[in-house]
Motif scaffolding. Structure first.
Motif, PDB file in Angstrom:
ATOM      1  N   UNK A   1     -19.247 -50.525  12.974  1.00 45.94           N
ATOM      2  CA  UNK A   1     -20.629 -51.015  12.975  1.00 45.94           C
ATOM      3  C   UNK A   1     -21.360 -50.698  11.673  1.00 45.94           C
ATOM      4  N   UNK A   2     -20.680 -50.037  10.735  1.00 45.53           N
ATOM      5  CA  UNK A   2     -21.325 -49.564   9.504  1.00 45.53           C
ATOM      6  C   UNK A   2     -21.178 -50.531   8.343  1.00 45.53           C
TER       7      UNK A   2
ATOM      8  N   UNK B   1     -21.621 -49.947   4.066  1.00 46.63           N
ATOM      9  CA  UNK B   1     -21.637 -48.839   3.123  1.00 46.63           C
ATOM     10  C   UNK B   1     -21.921 -49.352   1.712  1.00 46.63           C
ATOM     11  N   UNK B   2     -22.430 -48.457   0.891  1.00 44.83           N
ATOM     12  CA  UNK B   2     -22.552 -48.716  -0.545  1.00 44.83           C
ATOM     13  C   UNK B   2     -21.642 -47.714  -1.230  1.00 44.83           C
ATOM     14  N   UNK B   3     -20.782 -48.237  -2.067  1.00 44.22           N
ATOM     15  CA  UNK B   3     -19.832 -47.406  -2.784  1.00 44.22           C
ATOM     16  C   UNK B   3     -20.076 -47.616  -4.277  1.00 44.22           C
ATOM     17  N   UNK B   4     -20.001 -46.526  -5.042  1.00 42.68           N
ATOM     18  CA  UNK B   4     -20.293 -46.585  -6.470  1.00 42.68           C
ATOM     19  C   UNK B   4     -19.225 -45.852  -7.265  1.00 42.68           C
ATOM     20  N   UNK B   5     -19.087 -46.272  -8.523  1.00 43.65           N
ATOM     21  CA  UNK B   5     -18.170 -45.581  -9.430  1.00 43.65           C
ATOM     22  C   UNK B   5     -18.608 -44.130  -9.567  1.00 43.65           C
ATOM     23  N   UNK B   6     -17.634 -43.229  -9.492  1.00 41.58           N
ATOM     24  CA  UNK B   6     -17.961 -41.811  -9.609  1.00 41.58           C
ATOM     25  C   UNK B   6     -18.258 -41.429 -11.052  1.00 41.58           C
ATOM     26  N   UNK B   7     -17.487 -41.958 -11.969  1.00 42.07           N
ATOM     27  CA  UNK B   7     -17.631 -41.546 -13.373  1.00 42.07           C
ATOM     28  C   UNK B   7     -17.612 -42.756 -14.287  1.00 42.07           C
ATOM     29  N   UNK B   8     -18.693 -43.521 -14.261  1.00 46.27           N
ATOM     30  CA  UNK B   8     -18.872 -44.623 -15.194  1.00 46.27           C
ATOM     31  C   UNK B   8     -17.704 -45.568 -15.371  1.00 46.27           C
ATOM     32  N   UNK B   9     -17.323 -46.261 -14.326  1.00 47.94           N
ATOM     33  CA  UNK B   9     -16.326 -47.310 -14.456  1.00 47.94           C
ATOM     34  C   UNK B   9     -14.893 -46.878 -14.209  1.00 47.94           C
ATOM     35  N   UNK B  10     -14.657 -45.600 -14.008  1.00 44.83           N
ATOM     36  CA  UNK B  10     -13.294 -45.181 -13.688  1.00 44.83           C
ATOM     37  C   UNK B  10     -12.966 -45.602 -12.263  1.00 44.83           C
ATOM     38  N   UNK B  11     -11.734 -45.437 -11.885  1.00 44.09           N
ATOM     39  CA  UNK B  11     -11.286 -45.947 -10.592  1.00 44.09           C
ATOM     40  C   UNK B  11     -11.748 -45.108  -9.406  1.00 44.09           C
ATOM     41  N   UNK B  12     -12.278 -43.919  -9.655  1.00 43.70           N
ATOM     42  CA  UNK B  12     -12.774 -43.101  -8.546  1.00 43.70           C
ATOM     43  C   UNK B  12     -14.059 -43.713  -8.013  1.00 43.70           C
ATOM     44  N   UNK B  13     -14.084 -43.969  -6.722  1.00 47.55           N
ATOM     45  CA  UNK B  13     -15.271 -44.548  -6.101  1.00 47.55           C
ATOM     46  C   UNK B  13     -15.737 -43.631  -4.978  1.00 47.55           C
ATOM     47  N   UNK B  14     -17.036 -43.482  -4.859  1.00 48.47           N
ATOM     48  CA  UNK B  14     -17.626 -42.631  -3.833  1.00 48.47           C
ATOM     49  C   UNK B  14     -18.523 -43.440  -2.915  1.00 48.47           C
ATOM     50  N   UNK B  15     -18.474 -43.104  -1.641  1.00 39.67           N
ATOM     51  CA  UNK B  15     -19.428 -43.661  -0.685  1.00 39.67           C
ATOM     52  C   UNK B  15     -20.735 -42.920  -0.894  1.00 39.67           C
ATOM     53  N   UNK B  16     -21.801 -43.637  -1.241  1.00 41.42           N
ATOM     54  CA  UNK B  16     -23.071 -42.978  -1.548  1.00 41.42           C
ATOM     55  C   UNK B  16     -24.175 -43.330  -0.553  1.00 41.42           C
ATOM     56  N   UNK B  17     -23.930 -44.312   0.320  1.00 40.15           N
ATOM     57  CA  UNK B  17     -24.936 -44.679   1.324  1.00 40.15           C
ATOM     58  C   UNK B  17     -24.240 -45.372   2.488  1.00 40.15           C
ATOM     59  N   UNK B  18     -24.834 -45.221   3.670  1.00 37.75           N
ATOM     60  CA  UNK B  18     -24.287 -45.890   4.849  1.00 37.75           C
ATOM     61  C   UNK B  18     -25.408 -46.147   5.847  1.00 37.75           C
ATOM     62  N   UNK B  19     -25.147 -47.085   6.725  1.00 36.19           N
ATOM     63  CA  UNK B  19     -26.073 -47.389   7.815  1.00 36.19           C
ATOM     64  C   UNK B  19     -25.348 -48.273   8.809  1.00 36.19           C
ATOM     65  N   UNK B  20     -25.778 -48.239  10.057  1.00 38.42           N
ATOM     66  CA  UNK B  20     -25.093 -49.042  11.065  1.00 38.42           C
ATOM     67  C   UNK B  20     -26.070 -49.786  11.954  1.00 38.42           C
ATOM     68  N   UNK B  21     -25.553 -50.841  12.556  1.00 38.91           N
ATOM     69  CA  UNK B  21     -26.239 -51.568  13.609  1.00 38.91           C
ATOM     70  C   UNK B  21     -25.490 -51.280  14.901  1.00 38.91           C
ATOM     71  N   UNK B  22     -26.103 -50.481  15.762  1.00 36.22           N
ATOM     72  CA  UNK B  22     -25.488 -50.171  17.054  1.00 36.22           C
ATOM     73  C   UNK B  22     -25.868 -51.263  18.042  1.00 36.22           C
ATOM     74  N   UNK B  23     -24.889 -51.680  18.830  1.00 33.65           N
ATOM     75  CA  UNK B  23     -25.114 -52.725  19.824  1.00 33.65           C
ATOM     76  C   UNK B  23     -25.393 -52.123  21.185  1.00 33.65           C
ATOM     77  N   UNK B  24     -26.484 -52.562  21.782  1.00 35.27           N
ATOM     78  CA  UNK B  24     -26.857 -52.168  23.131  1.00 35.27           C
ATOM     79  C   UNK B  24     -27.044 -53.433  23.943  1.00 35.27           C
TER      80      UNK B  24
END
Length: 170
Positions: free
Chosen positions: A43-44, A46-69
């Motif tokens: 349900x999430x 995410x926003x993922x960003x380069x860890x070190x200016x364009x290198x291949x390491x990527x970090x999850x820096x934000x998340x949010x979900x839509x829960x279904x009820x």
């Protein structure tokens, strides 16, 4: 609210979460001291960003979900890593989740500061009594059932919980 002038920082991308993201999502949610229950990576977003200016390491820096009820959805577990705050990521992710929602949308947040943040997107504070009470369908509980514990904490422990309903961009 017009969000068209906002864009992701260079090296960042917004995408649907994958199973590989589930531990990063949990860590972000725990770091923000949010409700760790009902963390369903499917349900999430995410926003993922380069860890070190364009290198291949990527970090999850934000998340949010839509829960279904039953009959509704909840915008929840919205977190931006502290080092990435102030760059519009929370705004972009919130607007994306609103645009993705397919049913009436609600949320609960702690305190007036967060309520003011969400009000920019057309959310308005409502009472617990004004939450919809749809019957359980196909194993989905009602949003009111989920928020009941928060209402008790608000009433008896004076926790500053605010229930909000999305009523469009005001």
């Amino acid at each position: 609210m017009n969000q068209s002038n906002l864009s992701l920082p260079s090296g960042c991308m917004l995408r649907k979460a994958t199973s590989a993201d589930q531990w990063s999502i949990r860590l972000l949610v725990f770091s923000a001291k949010l409700d760790p229950t009902q963390l369903n990576w499917q349900q999430f977003w995410v926003i993922e960003c380069d860890a070190y200016g364009g290198q291949s390491l990527r970090n999850l820096v934000a998340c949010g979900q839509l829960r279904n009820f039953s009959g509704t959805q909840e915008l929840g577990s919205l977190v931006v890593a502290s080092a990435w705050r102030g760059r519009g990521l929370g705004t972009l992710l919130t607007q994306h989740l609103i645009n993705t929602a397919t049913q009436p949308l609600y949320l609960e947040c702690l305190g007036e500061r967060l309520a003011q943040f969400y009000s920019r997107f057309g959310f308005v504070a409502i009472s617990f009594e004004d939450l919809p009470q749809f019957p359980r369908t196909r194993g989905k509980s009602s949003l009111k059932e989920k928020f009941r514990f928060s209402e008790l904490a608000k009433r008896w422990l004076r926790v500053p919980v605010v229930f909000m309903e999305h009523r469009g961009n005001l």
